[in-house]
Every structure is written in C-alpha cells, then in structure tokens.
Write a protein that holds these residues in place. Structure first.
Motif, mmCIF file in Angstrom:
data_model
loop_
_atom_site.group_PDB
_atom_site.id
_atom_site.type_symbol
_atom_site.label_atom_id
_atom_site.label_comp_id
_atom_site.label_asym_id
_atom_site.label_seq_id
_atom_site.Cartn_x
_atom_site.Cartn_y
_atom_site.Cartn_z
ATOM 1 N N GLU A 133 0.816 -1.210 0.000
ATOM 2 C CA GLU A 133 0.000 0.000 0.000
ATOM 3 C C GLU A 133 0.850 1.261 0.000
ATOM 4 O O GLU A 133 0.499 2.267 -0.623
ATOM 5 N N SER A 134 1.983 1.227 0.693
ATOM 6 C CA SER A 134 2.840 2.412 0.761
ATOM 7 C C SER A 134 3.498 2.736 -0.572
ATOM 8 O O SER A 134 4.010 3.837 -0.774
ATOM 9 N N GLU A 135 3.505 1.768 -1.496
ATOM 10 C CA GLU A 135 4.129 1.980 -2.801
ATOM 11 C C GLU A 135 3.114 2.349 -3.885
ATOM 12 O O GLU A 135 3.487 2.666 -5.005
ATOM 13 N N GLN A 136 1.825 2.278 -3.561
ATOM 14 C CA GLN A 136 0.794 2.601 -4.543
ATOM 15 C C GLN A 136 0.941 4.053 -5.015
ATOM 16 O O GLN A 136 1.226 4.952 -4.222
ATOM 17 N N VAL A 137 0.738 4.265 -6.311
ATOM 18 C CA VAL A 137 0.876 5.598 -6.897
ATOM 19 C C VAL A 137 -0.439 5.999 -7.565
ATOM 20 O O VAL A 137 -1.026 5.218 -8.313
ATOM 21 N N GLU A 138 -0.888 7.203 -7.283
ATOM 22 C CA GLU A 138 -2.063 7.753 -7.943
ATOM 23 C C GLU A 138 -1.625 8.868 -8.881
ATOM 24 O O GLU A 138 -0.770 9.693 -8.531
ATOM 25 N N PHE A 139 -2.211 8.894 -10.077
ATOM 26 C CA PHE A 139 -1.836 9.882 -11.085
ATOM 27 C C PHE A 139 -3.001 10.818 -11.364
ATOM 28 O O PHE A 139 -4.160 10.400 -11.412
ATOM 29 N N SER A 140 -2.676 12.083 -11.547
ATOM 30 C CA SER A 140 -3.685 13.036 -11.992
ATOM 31 C C SER A 140 -3.924 12.823 -13.480
ATOM 32 O O SER A 140 -3.191 12.091 -14.153
ATOM 33 N N GLU A 141 -4.928 13.483 -14.007
ATOM 34 C CA GLU A 141 -5.107 13.489 -15.455
ATOM 35 C C GLU A 141 -4.008 14.360 -16.058
ATOM 36 O O GLU A 141 -3.718 15.442 -15.561
ATOM 37 N N PHE A 142 -3.376 13.872 -17.115
ATOM 38 C CA PHE A 142 -2.296 14.632 -17.740
ATOM 39 C C PHE A 142 -2.876 15.673 -18.697
ATOM 40 O O PHE A 142 -3.917 15.464 -19.328
ATOM 41 N N GLU A 143 -2.180 16.801 -18.795
ATOM 42 C CA GLU A 143 -2.587 17.892 -19.666
ATOM 43 C C GLU A 143 -1.447 18.268 -20.592
ATOM 44 O O GLU A 143 -0.281 17.985 -20.311
ATOM 45 N N GLU A 144 -1.785 18.896 -21.698
ATOM 46 C CA GLU A 144 -0.753 19.345 -22.630
ATOM 47 C C GLU A 144 -0.141 20.659 -22.139
ATOM 48 O O GLU A 144 -0.849 21.513 -21.619
ATOM 49 N N VAL A 145 1.173 20.785 -22.303
ATOM 50 C CA VAL A 145 1.870 22.001 -21.898
ATOM 51 C C VAL A 145 2.806 22.440 -23.022
ATOM 52 O O VAL A 145 3.428 21.610 -23.686
ATOM 53 N N GLU A 146 2.894 23.754 -23.220
ATOM 54 C CA GLU A 146 3.804 24.321 -24.205
ATOM 55 C C GLU A 146 5.191 24.449 -23.573
ATOM 56 O O GLU A 146 5.362 25.124 -22.560
ATOM 57 N N LEU A 147 6.182 23.802 -24.183
ATOM 58 C CA LEU A 147 7.549 23.842 -23.659
ATOM 59 C C LEU A 147 8.462 24.748 -24.476
ATOM 60 O O LEU A 147 9.574 25.058 -24.047
ATOM 61 N N GLY A 148 8.009 25.146 -25.624
ATOM 62 C CA GLY A 148 8.817 25.994 -26.488
ATOM 63 C C GLY A 148 8.154 26.075 -27.838
ATOM 64 O O GLY A 148 7.050 25.562 -28.052
ATOM 65 N N GLU A 149 8.813 26.709 -28.781
ATOM 66 C CA GLU A 149 8.254 26.855 -30.123
ATOM 67 C C GLU A 149 8.087 25.486 -30.781
ATOM 68 O O GLU A 149 9.056 24.737 -30.945
ATOM 69 N N ASP A 150 6.848 25.155 -31.128
ATOM 70 C CA ASP A 150 6.534 23.868 -31.769
ATOM 71 C C ASP A 150 6.919 22.675 -30.907
ATOM 72 O O ASP A 150 7.209 21.594 -31.428
ATOM 73 N N LEU A 151 6.952 22.850 -29.600
ATOM 74 C CA LEU A 151 7.302 21.752 -28.698
ATOM 75 C C LEU A 151 6.238 21.641 -27.606
ATOM 76 O O LEU A 151 6.086 22.545 -26.774
ATOM 77 N N VAL A 152 5.502 20.528 -27.640
ATOM 78 C CA VAL A 152 4.411 20.302 -26.697
ATOM 79 C C VAL A 152 4.675 19.007 -25.943
ATOM 80 O O VAL A 152 5.130 18.011 -26.513
ATOM 81 N N GLY A 153 4.415 19.021 -24.646
ATOM 82 C CA GLY A 153 4.586 17.819 -23.839
ATOM 83 C C GLY A 153 3.337 17.531 -23.038
ATOM 84 O O GLY A 153 2.319 18.209 -23.156
ATOM 85 N N GLY A 154 3.416 16.497 -22.220
ATOM 86 C CA GLY A 154 2.339 16.155 -21.313
ATOM 87 C C GLY A 154 2.809 16.354 -19.883
ATOM 88 O O GLY A 154 3.970 16.068 -19.561
ATOM 89 N N PHE A 155 1.904 16.826 -19.021
ATOM 90 C CA PHE A 155 2.277 17.139 -17.644
ATOM 91 C C PHE A 155 1.218 16.598 -16.693
ATOM 92 O O PHE A 155 0.018 16.742 -16.913
ATOM 93 N N GLY A 156 1.695 15.967 -15.603
ATOM 94 C CA GLY A 156 0.777 15.449 -14.598
ATOM 95 C C GLY A 156 1.469 15.293 -13.260
ATOM 96 O O GLY A 156 2.678 15.508 -13.129
ATOM 97 N N ILE A 157 0.686 14.881 -12.258
ATOM 98 C CA ILE A 157 1.171 14.726 -10.889
ATOM 99 C C ILE A 157 1.020 13.267 -10.460
ATOM 100 O O ILE A 157 0.001 12.629 -10.736
ATOM 101 N N ALA A 158 2.042 12.750 -9.786
ATOM 102 C CA ALA A 158 2.003 11.398 -9.219
ATOM 103 C C ALA A 158 2.165 11.509 -7.709
ATOM 104 O O ALA A 158 3.040 12.229 -7.224
ATOM 105 N N THR A 159 1.320 10.776 -6.977
ATOM 106 C CA THR A 159 1.342 10.870 -5.518
ATOM 107 C C THR A 159 1.329 9.486 -4.882
ATOM 108 O O THR A 159 0.548 8.616 -5.286
ATOM 109 N N SER A 160 2.217 9.290 -3.926
ATOM 110 C CA SER A 160 2.217 8.074 -3.111
ATOM 111 C C SER A 160 2.284 8.504 -1.647
ATOM 112 O O SER A 160 2.316 9.692 -1.339
ATOM 113 N N GLN A 161 2.286 7.538 -0.742
ATOM 114 C CA GLN A 161 2.390 7.862 0.676
ATOM 115 C C GLN A 161 3.726 8.512 1.012
ATOM 116 O O GLN A 161 3.830 9.254 1.994
#
Length: 292
Positions: A133-161
């Motif tokens: 249980e202490s190792e379980q990871v929950e992830f948020s929904e990922f969203e697109e983020v602009e990292l630079g000109e013509d460069l798009v990535g995905g961004f999200g949050i991961a949480t464990s105990q």
C-alpha cells in the motif's frame, strides 16, 4: 518513487527554446549540466547537488537540494521532509517495450505522457502479485503544456504515501522520449517544483540518435563469451547484475519468484527483446535465478 527509479535505471535533439518563466528567474538561479560526451544538456537549480553515472548507456541524471538528500538516495532511502529532487532521463521510444508501454500512433502528447508515466512509475508487485500500500501511486489526469516553439509535452502529478512528483514527458527528437520528474516528500510539492519540471524540460537538449542509444542500452559493446565457456564456469549472479539490471531493478528481480521453466520462459522473452546473452550465459542466468 525517485529512489525506485534511480535504482532501476542505474541498475537501466534538437535544442529546445527556454520559456520566459525560466529566463525571468535570472541566470544566477540556474546552472547547466552537460554530459561528458557533450550530447546532453539540461538546466537545474543553482546550488543543487548532482548524482549521475556517466557510464550509464543513456542520459540519466538526478539533482537534489542537499547533500543529506544525496546520501539518503545513495543509501536507497526514501525522500525525507524538506528534500527536493529533479530526475531527467532520455530514452529511445523502442526501449519502452520493457515497461510494457505501447503508444497509439494518434496519441496526443498528454495521452502519450500519461501512458508512459503510469507504466514506468508503477510500483513493482511482490512475489504474491500484490503491491504494498505504501508503494501505490495515484496519477492526476495529464494535460498538454507548451515547452517551447513547436514543442508540446504532457504534464501530470504522481502521488504516493512517501513522495509527490510533477512529471513532464515529451519527444525531444525522432524516436526519443524525455522524462523530467521533480519530487518532494508527500504534501510538499510546491508550485515552484511543478514549474521546474516544465522549465527543465524546456531547457533540455540531446544531440544523439535513438538508434545509438538503443544499441548502447542493449549491450552493443558487450564482447561475446569465449566459445569454450559453459554455464558451469559462468557467474549467473554477475550476469544478472550486468545484463538484466539494464532494464529491471535488482529489487524487482529479487522479489520475483519462479521455477526453472518459468525463468527460462522469462529469460528467453528478454533475449527476444534484445538482452545480450549467449547460450551458455542464458543457462547460467536461468540456473542462478531458479536456485534462489
């Protein structure tokens, strides 16, 4: 999670445009890490301490905000309250098969990032197939983020105990994937750390090729064993440490339980994926794993 990833990786471009948010913070707030071969660079907070293995077959570096945090990581311990870390990895997308990652051709940057993150950062199951249980990871929904000109990535949050992290994943070049991960003790992930994940990603540059990385990871430089080698005079444990931990953590291998037939099937599957083992080495690895 950072501890587990560091153990797993150490045992496994085009120049992007730096966003205004990073430039506005002042040159004295960031330093640039450059790999020995000069192919990989990334910005990190000035005054942080680095932990990297220049012998690793792919770009992989960790930065932590204190020497104590570095010592905890090297001792295999989890992050403590007050610790902050930045993990940066560049991999060929073909290598993701070892994590069970299959990306749809029409996946958006956010969808691709979520698929990669949930597989790469998922905790290993124990011998009984369950996850602590202490190792379980929950992830948020990922969203697109602009990292630079013509460069798009995905961004999200991961949480464990034990840990909370901001994850930015993007494609820095053909056939490549970059993972930028900022982490803190659970409940201590600040907006600055979330921004750092994206700004470090935007600063990342890698001038190597996916083909060269994949060849390095899969042991292209490993010399074949002498023709007269037999499994009896080979060290199965040493072979596992040298060849198998390129893709799997020693911790994961140690927890796995199987009989000789099961290990033979597993090893053969890994050889099919590209693990560098000749017939005698294969037998030695199977004998060692099934005898534990």
């Amino acid at each position: 999670m950072m501890k587990r990833i560091a153990i797993s990786i150490a045992l496994v471009l085009v120049l992007t445009v730096t966003p205004a948010s990073l430039l506005a913070q002042g040159d004295d707030e960031f330093e640039t890490y450059t790999s020995e071969d000069g192919l990989f660079t990334v910005s990190y907070p000035a005054g942080w301490f680095s932990n990297m293995d220049e012998g690793a077959p792919f770009p992989f570096v960790i930065f932590l905000n204190s020497e104590d945090a570095i010592q905890r990581l090297e001792a295999g311990e989890d992050l403590a309250s007050g610790d902050q870390g930045l993990l940066v990895i560049v991999l060929p997308t073909d290598f993701l098969i070892f994590f069970g990652v299959t990306l749809a051709d029409d996946a958006t940057p956010a969808e691709a990032a979520e698929t990669i993150a949930t597989m790469v950062f998922a905790p290993d199951a124990g011998a009984d197939g369950t996850v602590d249980e202490s190792e379980q990871v929950e992830f948020s929904e990922f969203e697109e983020v602009e990292l630079g000109e013509d460069l798009v990535g995905g961004f999200g949050i991961a949480t464990s105990q034990k840990e909370e992290a901001a994850i930015t994943i993007f494609t820095p070049g053909e056939g490549l994937v970059a993972i930028v991960y900022t982490a803190a003790f659970t409940g201590e992930l600040t907006d600055d750390l979330k921004e750092l994940s994206q700004s470090a990603a935007a600063s990342l540059s890698y001038d190597g090729t996916a083909e060269d990385l994949m060849n390095a990871i899969m042991g292209g430089a490993i010399e074949p064993a002498p023709e007269d080698s037999t499994s009896q005079n080979l060290d199965g444990a040493a072979l596992v440490a040298e060849r198998c931990t390129v893709c799997h953590s020693a911790e994961r291998i140690d927890r796995a339980s199987n009989d000789e037939t099961g290990w033979a099937a597993t090893v053969d599957r890994m050889i099919g994926y590209g693990a560098q083992l000749n017939s005698a080495e294969r037998e030695a690895v199977i004998a060692y794993l099934s005898s534990r």
